[in-house]
Design a protein around this motif. Sequence first.
Motif: not given
Length: 186
Positions: A76, A172, A156, A158, A47, A78-80, A51, A174
């Motif tokens: 990193d 997975n 991301p 998901d 990491s 972003p997760k959103q 983000e 991005t």
Amino acid sequence: MRLVGKIGMVAAAALMLAGCGSSDDSKASETSTAKTTASTSQAKPASAGRECTAEDIKVDGGFGTAPKITIPTDCDPPKQLIVKDLVEGSGPGAASGQSLKMNYTLITWSDKKKLDSSFDRGETFDLKLGQGKVIQGWDQGLIGVQQGARRLLIVPPDLGYGASSRGGMKPNETLVFVTDAVKVGS
């Protein structure tokens, strides 16, 4: 005796035998464990401690030209979902169910390489927004886009392709898109 019971007995016997090994066996086991731990830690990048934001992504070029996208290495993914208009458009914003004609360039985060570009093909990508025919990152991220807008989407996993690997992208992944709304509505 059922198969599950036999498998359990074999596993228990194997564990007992492993515990009875010589000191050389335990050194070999420690070395194997160290190698496994090292390879596992190499598989997932360390990491950077924060983000990335839309401001961290550099995009050169204006609406209608193929963009050059630079993803930094000091943050990193972003997760959103991140959505930012780089060039404002005009007229009403796109709503679910509307037709869009888009140009786009796609860069994968992990290797920072261009994976796809409608600019390179010289054809727009046509879609009906909010119908589940594109990745969720597009169905959500293009809501409100105006004709003539250049929009950055950082998607991301998901809201992209998740654990599947398709078209040269890793599981997975991005995804970073720069999109141009060539036409909004019919």
